[in-house]
Design a protein around this motif. Structure first.
Motif, PDB file in Angstrom:
ATOM      1  N   PRO A 179      14.750  -8.174   4.252  1.00  0.00           N
ATOM      2  CA  PRO A 179      14.598  -6.865   3.599  1.00  0.00           C
ATOM      3  C   PRO A 179      15.148  -5.722   4.445  1.00  0.00           C
ATOM      4  CG  PRO A 179      12.603  -8.174   3.327  1.00  0.00           C
ATOM      5  CD  PRO A 179      13.488  -8.943   4.267  1.00  0.00           C
ATOM      6  N   GLN A 218      10.219  -5.430  10.131  1.00  0.00           N
ATOM      7  CA  GLN A 218       9.682  -5.291   8.781  1.00  0.00           C
ATOM      8  C   GLN A 218       8.303  -4.629   8.803  1.00  0.00           C
ATOM      9  OE1 GLN A 218      10.352  -8.875   6.278  1.00  0.00           O
ATOM     10  NE2 GLN A 218      11.610  -9.629   7.971  1.00  0.00           N
ATOM     11  N   ARG A 268       8.581  -5.873  -1.043  1.00  0.00           N
ATOM     12  CA  ARG A 268      10.037  -5.693  -1.207  1.00  0.00           C
ATOM     13  C   ARG A 268      10.391  -4.225  -0.967  1.00  0.00           C
ATOM     14  NH1 ARG A 268      12.881  -9.595  -3.576  1.00  0.00           N
ATOM     15  NH2 ARG A 268      14.353  -8.124  -4.509  1.00  0.00           N
ATOM     16  N   HIS A 312      12.867  -2.833   0.459  1.00  0.00           N
ATOM     17  CA  HIS A 312      14.266  -2.451   0.241  1.00  0.00           C
ATOM     18  C   HIS A 312      14.516  -2.054  -1.214  1.00  0.00           C
ATOM     19  CE1 HIS A 312      13.833  -6.734  -0.550  1.00  0.00           C
ATOM     20  NE2 HIS A 312      14.913  -6.694  -1.309  1.00  0.00           N
TER      21      HIS A 312
END
Length: 613
Positions: A224, A265, A298, A300
């Motif tokens: 991501p 992340q 998620r 991104h």
């Protein structure tokens, strides 16, 4: 290679199918168990939240069959001559075993009798053994299964030590207030049948290792973080600017991944939640993921779908360049200071170090600490804000703990995410006012110390509490010791909890008629101190008056029990006077003495755990 050896099978399996009455070995190169606190807390939190998203109080056990399944990922086995060896996935399966041991102990504690022990150990040819059979782990697993705690010996391997710590993290993370004796049977049904893994079986080591290498080769898989970077850089028109931003991003990610391969992340999730998330899924059946949850899965794609929220509504190159080189850079640097402060104690960010060892899950604390920051803040101001947030978390967690109230992520998630929005972009004075009000409204105070005691599941907190109290007293007296001396033992022997009373009911029958009453007083916080390992064992069985003459050689909190501590010690006498603390010698240790020590610990606690300290 034979036809069977070439065969590879992949099937969905429930946890029951994977573990019940099964036997696995673990190859030597796979034997290290290395999960950290963050990983195990995330597993427990994710499983509990996934279940609670389906659960409703009117549900019966048969309703669980209609709950959503939860996918835990794949694991790889090599099967030869009927024996199965775990090639990939033993970290997850070992963690599941620890969680199942906890759940088995919890149901016994609640008087339930659900058949889940077969997923932990089973019997073959008249011998019982754990289903994931690693010889050096047997003593640890046996103690956890039968006693709910394990103290590793000095020569224990790193994996065993880590397993004992992770089990304690599970105890701290499980939301007993939401999954109680009425809900636990439904949760166990869900765990058994609806938590699913993909079992990949190869019938030759060569094929098994090939699958392992393929699954762990991330060279062609975009994370991501990489997908977010690609999207942001695609908006540049100036090639030189794009190259400079890309070079900066790559350097930052290499640096942060040196902490943990997925730390990049974790940072981006914390940053986006702290600064931009507006909505959160409500705890009701049928509710859908909102900003906070989508960023966690998620981020991104969430950024692409929410350009206005993150200040990119016009889509100009300057906006995207500022997002990377101003916003990302500022919050990245702040996050890296948080990570450094977690590992080593520094005066400027001391509360961050403290909550790393006793606090809420990092998925909650990191967004909270970043939330009030503004890119115009100086480094000094940003650090003050982050440390103040951590101070509030510290007070919140310790107050809850001394009143036997848990703060599992599943229980406080909604409250803390709303707090993120409340403190977002606030000035330091505004933060102080918000936290002061919230602490004033808390039901839990340090008066709970009068009833607080050591039991089988809270030893880690008791050591943390006594380490803070001991270190605080030392610092006030000008000693060259602090919290790290007692909690970490970087130099010298580790410290352990010492009972002022030996475990000898007969000596205390003048004050107690019942063994249970004696046990409760013996384990009360006022009857506990910290001593170096070894010293603790040598004193443990002696009567208190005999121990007392040795205590004068120990740390100040212990030494204060002896009247000699008050002679020719001007620094100690001055701190007593300046701070108004009820220190006194205790030639005997009777019930009243224990109560006085409880009150002393309360006085010290109120000075340590206050916003203005």
């Amino acid at each position: 290679m034979s036809r069977l050896e070439n065969k590879i099978e992949a099937n969905n399996r429930s946890i029951l199918e994977v573990l019940d009455n099964k036997k696995y070995t673990v190859d030597y190169y796979q034997r290290e168990y290395s999960w950290e606190q963050t990983h195990i807390e995330q597993l427990v939190t994710d499983l509990c939240n996934a279940f609670l998203d389906n659960y409703s109080p009117e549900h019966q056990r048969q309703d669980v069959a209609d709950y959503n399944s939860y996918y835990l990922g794949p694991f790889v086995l090599s099967e030869k001559s009927g024996k199965r060896s775990i090639i990939d996935g033993q970290q997850r399966l070992t963690s599941l075993t620890l969680f199942l041991i906890y759940l088995n102990n919890k149901q016994k504690e609640l008087g339930l009798n659900e058949p889940i022990s077969g997923m932990i150990f089973s019997e073959q040819f008249g011998q019982k053994s754990f289903n994931i059979d690693v010889p050096e782990r047997r003593a640890c697993l046996d103690a956890l299964f039968n006693k709910g705690e394990y103290t590793p010996p000095e020569d224990a391997d790193a994996s065993t030590i880590n397993m004992a710590k992770r089990y304690q993290n599970i105890c701290d993370s499980f939301p007993t207030d939401r999954i109680d004796e009425n809900v636990l049977p439904l949760f166990l049904d869900w765990i058994r049948w609806l938590v699913v893994l993909v079992e990949i079986v190869a019938y030759s080591d060569e094929n098994a290792y090939t699958i392992f290498e393929t699954m762990n080769d991330r060279g062609l898989n975009l994370t991501p973080t990489e997908m977010l970077k690609g999207f942001l850089l695609s908006k540049y028109r100036n090639d030189e600017k794009r190259k400079q931003s890309n070079d900066f991003w790559k350097r930052a990610i290499i640096e942060i991944q040196a902490i943990d391969k997925a730390e990049d992340q974790s940072f981006i999730q914390a940053w986006l939640r702290a600064k931009y998330a507006e909505t959160i899924r409500v705890a009701k059946v049928g509710s859908v993921n909102e900003d906070f949850e989508k960023i966690g899965t998620r981020f991104h794609s969430w950024v692409r779908d929410n350009l206005s929220k993150v200040g990119l509504k016009n889509g100009t190159e300057d906006e995207f360049d500022s997002f990377i080189n101003t916003d990302f850079k500022f919050y990245y640097n702040a996050y890296m200071r948080i990570k450094q402060a977690e590992k080593s104690l520094s005066p400027e960010l001391s509360s961050i170090h403290h909550i790393y060892h006793w606090g809420i899950a990092s998925s909650l604390s990191h967004p909270l600490m970043l939330a009030p920051l503004k890119v115009t803040d100086s480094k000094e101001l940003a650090n003050k804000k982050m440390n103040l947030v951590a101070k509030y978390i510290d007070i919140f967690c310790v107050r809850r703990s001394v009143n036997f109230r848990l703060f599992a992520s599943s229980s406080i998630r909604y409250t803390m995410y709303n707090l993120v929005r409340e403190i977002r972009n606030k000035d330091l004075a505004e933060l102080q006012d918000i936290f002061a009000t919230k602490l004033e409204e808390m039901n839990e105070t340090f008066s709970g110390l009068d009833k607080f005691y050591l039991h089988g599941q809270n030893g880690r907190f008791v050591k943390y509490f006594l380490s803070r109290v001991s270190g605080h007293v030392d610092t006030l007296a000008g000693e060259n010791t602090d919290f790290t001396t007692y909690y970490h033992a970087y130099n010298g022997k580790p410290f352990e909890i010492e009972h002022l009373w030996a475990n000898n009911f007969e000596r205390h029958k003048d004050e107690f008629e019942q063994q249970s009453d004696f046990n409760r007083y013996r384990n009360s916080i006022g009857a506990l101190v910290l001593l170096p390992k070894g010293t603790n064992q040598s004193y443990s069985d002696k009567p208190y008056p005999e121990k007392l003459k040795h205590y004068i050689k120990e740390n100040l909190l212990v030494k204060s029990l002896h009247d000699m501590a008050y002679q020719n010690n001007p620094n100690f006498k001055k701190l007593i006077s300046d701070k108004g603390l009820g220190f006194k010698a205790h030639p005997q240790m009777k019930m009243s003495d224990v109560q006085e020590r409880c009150d002393l610990y309360r006085q010290i606690s109120e000075q340590i755990w206050c916003l203005t300290e």
